[in-house]
Design an enzyme around this catalytic site. Structure first.
Site, short mmCIF file in Angstrom:
data_model
loop_
_atom_site.label_atom_id
_atom_site.label_comp_id
_atom_site.label_asym_id
_atom_site.label_seq_id
_atom_site.Cartn_x
_atom_site.Cartn_y
_atom_site.Cartn_z
N ASN A 209 0.86 -1.19 0.00
CA ASN A 209 0.00 0.00 0.00
C ASN A 209 0.89 1.23 0.00
O ASN A 209 2.11 1.13 0.02
CB ASN A 209 -0.97 -0.04 1.19
CG ASN A 209 -0.24 -0.05 2.51
OD1 ASN A 209 0.49 0.87 2.84
ND2 ASN A 209 -0.40 -1.13 3.27
N ASP A 279 -4.47 -6.31 5.13
CA ASP A 279 -5.54 -7.13 5.72
C ASP A 279 -5.58 -8.53 5.10
O ASP A 279 -6.16 -9.44 5.66
CB ASP A 279 -6.90 -6.46 5.54
CG ASP A 279 -7.03 -5.23 6.42
OD1 ASP A 279 -6.43 -5.23 7.51
OD2 ASP A 279 -7.73 -4.28 6.03
N LYS A 289 9.14 -16.90 -10.61
CA LYS A 289 8.37 -15.75 -11.10
C LYS A 289 7.17 -16.24 -11.92
O LYS A 289 7.33 -17.13 -12.77
CB LYS A 289 9.29 -14.89 -11.96
CG LYS A 289 8.66 -13.61 -12.41
CD LYS A 289 9.57 -12.84 -13.34
CE LYS A 289 8.73 -11.86 -14.14
NZ LYS A 289 9.39 -11.41 -15.34
N PHE A 324 -4.74 3.20 15.02
CA PHE A 324 -5.09 4.16 13.98
C PHE A 324 -6.28 3.63 13.21
O PHE A 324 -6.50 2.41 13.17
CB PHE A 324 -3.90 4.36 13.02
CG PHE A 324 -2.96 5.44 13.48
CD1 PHE A 324 -2.19 5.25 14.61
CD2 PHE A 324 -2.86 6.63 12.78
CE1 PHE A 324 -1.33 6.24 15.05
CE2 PHE A 324 -1.99 7.64 13.21
CZ PHE A 324 -1.23 7.45 14.35
N LYS A 338 -14.03 0.55 15.98
CA LYS A 338 -12.70 -0.09 16.06
C LYS A 338 -12.11 0.05 17.46
O LYS A 338 -11.50 -0.87 18.00
CB LYS A 338 -11.74 0.56 15.05
CG LYS A 338 -11.87 -0.03 13.66
CD LYS A 338 -10.92 0.61 12.65
CE LYS A 338 -11.39 0.27 11.24
NZ LYS A 338 -10.77 1.07 10.21
N LYS A 342 -11.58 -3.50 19.23
CA LYS A 342 -10.17 -3.88 19.39
C LYS A 342 -9.68 -3.62 20.82
O LYS A 342 -8.51 -3.84 21.14
CB LYS A 342 -9.28 -3.15 18.38
CG LYS A 342 -9.61 -3.48 16.92
CD LYS A 342 -8.52 -3.07 15.94
CE LYS A 342 -8.98 -3.20 14.50
NZ LYS A 342 -7.91 -3.14 13.51
N1 CTP Z 1 -4.00 -3.33 12.00
C1 CTP Z 1 -3.25 -4.35 12.49
N2 CTP Z 1 -3.20 -5.55 11.84
C2 CTP Z 1 -3.89 -5.75 10.71
C3 CTP Z 1 -4.66 -4.69 10.18
C4 CTP Z 1 -4.71 -3.49 10.86
O1 CTP Z 1 -2.62 -4.19 13.53
N3 CTP Z 1 -3.81 -6.92 10.09
C5 CTP Z 1 -4.04 -2.06 12.75
C6 CTP Z 1 -3.41 -0.85 12.10
O2 CTP Z 1 -2.04 -0.71 12.47
C7 CTP Z 1 -4.23 0.31 12.65
C8 CTP Z 1 -5.57 -0.32 12.93
O3 CTP Z 1 -5.37 -1.73 12.92
O4 CTP Z 1 -3.71 0.78 13.88
C9 CTP Z 1 -6.70 -0.01 11.99
O5 CTP Z 1 -6.36 -0.23 10.66
P1 CTP Z 1 -7.44 -0.01 9.52
O6 CTP Z 1 -6.88 -0.43 8.22
O7 CTP Z 1 -8.04 1.39 9.63
O8 CTP Z 1 -8.61 -0.97 10.01
P2 CTP Z 1 -8.91 -2.49 9.82
O9 CTP Z 1 -9.04 -3.07 11.19
O10 CTP Z 1 -7.93 -3.13 8.89
O11 CTP Z 1 -10.38 -2.45 9.19
P3 CTP Z 1 -10.88 -1.93 7.72
O12 CTP Z 1 -9.74 -2.08 6.78
O13 CTP Z 1 -12.03 -2.83 7.47
O14 CTP Z 1 -11.31 -0.51 7.93
#
Ligand code: CTP
Length: 400
Positions: A209, A279, A289, A324, A338, A342
């Site tokens: 990303n 995610d 490859k 975050f 969240k 969490k």
């Molecule tokens: N995070 C994490 N591990 C993951 C995904 C996210 O620790 N596998 C943490 C990020 O570091 C951040 C927080 O979760 O502090 C929220 O990340 P975000 O992408 O906003 O939320 P998600 O929980 O992934 O949910 P969504 O993508 O559905 O909004």
């Protein structure tokens, strides 16, 4: 320090002459001292001086003739309570970071399971070289204690950073941590995650990303400026950090970040998870490859572990955890959800609808929500300024 057994390693640098004073300081404090020296260091100090000051025989070569000598590195490692390498050259730092054991000193240190103090000494360009800095970070990660070099006139007649800490400072750092008065040992600790993760598809491609890591690095710096010792676990980034209290650990994937966080979160007082963790990760990574296909194809992805949720579920009452949230719609509601699901103490919300906020920008606009749902919104500012605001809000929240 009375009765402690100290192993001193001397490497080949002009600062070796100062180590003679260090031997005397340990002996005067009632310690027993044994010294291992590299061949290069013998050009700077003589065996007779060292043996006289330490009142013990000097160890130089691993493979001298008697049978006893071949395992001497093991018995020396067992004998000592702690080891101090002074001066530590770029060479020994590199060898320890890589686990190379090719002489008496590196072999003894690799067999050593008690505290090891490293006092680097070298030319400034060498000290600041990214390879040396990466190696030092690796040693911090392996729990070596680095006694930072000083800035001043160097042996190469240049002003700069790289002069070995004075013997009295090295002695104080070692004796302070033995008696529990060492500042760095008593300091508050923080764990920060930063940057993206890269999930490999094949040896050349990944799913990633746009996170640059700047927000997480700025938070690590804001915490270090507040006096915290910071463990910074970062995904791939081009950023560098100059703060000496930041111990950087580089990872690539969400799984690697999870494992590193699990190893380090227990000792943290504050945990800030600013990384943009993937995610999903490919179900399979091909060894070769992937060849171009004429038709469209599907890549199967599996969910990664939510690191923040995993750590928050295991945290102790005296630990504070900050997550975050990056949202595009129903921002406050999603962030609150969240925060509660969490089990966080604070959540920092970025909205992609705010111009100048989010990824690949030097600025950010955030809203912080605490677990009682108090909300503070900050205007658009540089990520460094926002980081200071976040940390101040969290510290004020902990106090109140
Ligand atoms: N995070 C994490 N591990 C993951 C995904 C996210 O620790 N596998 C943490 C990020 O570091 C951040 C927080 O979760 O502090 C929220 O990340 P975000 O992408 O906003 O939320 P998600 O929980 O992934 O949910 P969504 O993508 O559905 O909004």
């Amino acid at each position: 320090m009375f009765n402690k057994k100290i192993l001193i390693g001397i490497c080949g640098g002009i600062a070796a002459y100062k180590t003679l004073t260090l031997i005397r300081l340990f002996r005067k404090a009632g310690c027993e001292v044994k010294v291992v020296i590299t061949h290069n260091a013998l050009s700077f100090v003589t065996p007779l001086t060292i043996e006289t000051l330490s009142n013990n025989k000097l160890y130089v070569d691993m493979f001298e003739h008697s049978m006893e000598r071949t395992t001497e590195h093991i018995s020396l490692a067992q004998w000592a309570d702690m080891a101090v390498v002074a001066p530590a050259t770029a060479n020994i730092i590199g060898k320890l970071a890589l686990g190379i054991a090719d002489d008496a000193l590196s072999t003894t240190l690799l067999a050593f399971s008690k505290p090891i103090y490293i006092a680097p000494a070298m030319n400034e360009n060498m000290y600041k070289h990214i390879a040396v800095q990466n190696n030092l970070n690796k040693l911090r990660q392996y729990h070596y204690h680095i006694i930072e070099p000083q800035t001043g006139m160097l042996a190469c007649n240049m002003e700069g950073t790289g002069r070995m800490a004075e013997p009295s400072a090295i002695f104080e750092a070692v004796s302070g941590s033995v008696s529990g008065t060492n500042e760095t040992i008593n300091k508050k600790r923080a764990l920060v995650t930063a940057g993206p993760t890269y999930e490999p598809v094949d040896p050349v491609r990944f799913i990633g990303n746009r996170s640059t890591g700047l927000m997480g690095f700025s938070i690590a710096e804001a915490l270090a400026e507040k006096g915290f010792e910071v463990d910074l676990i970062t995904g791939p980034t081009t950023l560098m950090s100059s703060e000496k209290n930041i111990h950087r650990m580089d990872v690539n994937t969400a799984e690697e970040m999870l494992q590193m966080c699990l190893q380090h979160f227990q000792k943290a007082d504050i945990i800030v998870m600013a990384a943009a963790v993937a995610d999903y990760t490919p179900e399979e990574k091909t060894e070769l490859k992937m060849k171009k296909k004429e038709t469209s194809f599907s890549l199967r992805l599996k969910p990664t572990v939510d690191i923040l949720k995993t750590i928050a579920a295991q945290k102790k009452n005296n630990q504070t955890i900050v997550g975050f949230a990056l949202e595009t719609n129903d921002e406050i509601e999603n962030a609150k959800q969240k925060l509660h699901t969490k089990k966080l103490d604070f959540i920092v919300l970025n909205s992609l609808n705010d111009k100048g906020a989010g990824f690949e920008t030097l600025t950010n606009k955030v809203t912080i929500i605490d677990k009682k749902e108090n909300i503070i919104t900050f205007p658009l500012k540089s990520k460094q300024e926002i980081a200071v605001n976040i940390i101040q809000t969290v510290l004020d929240g902990i106090k109140s």
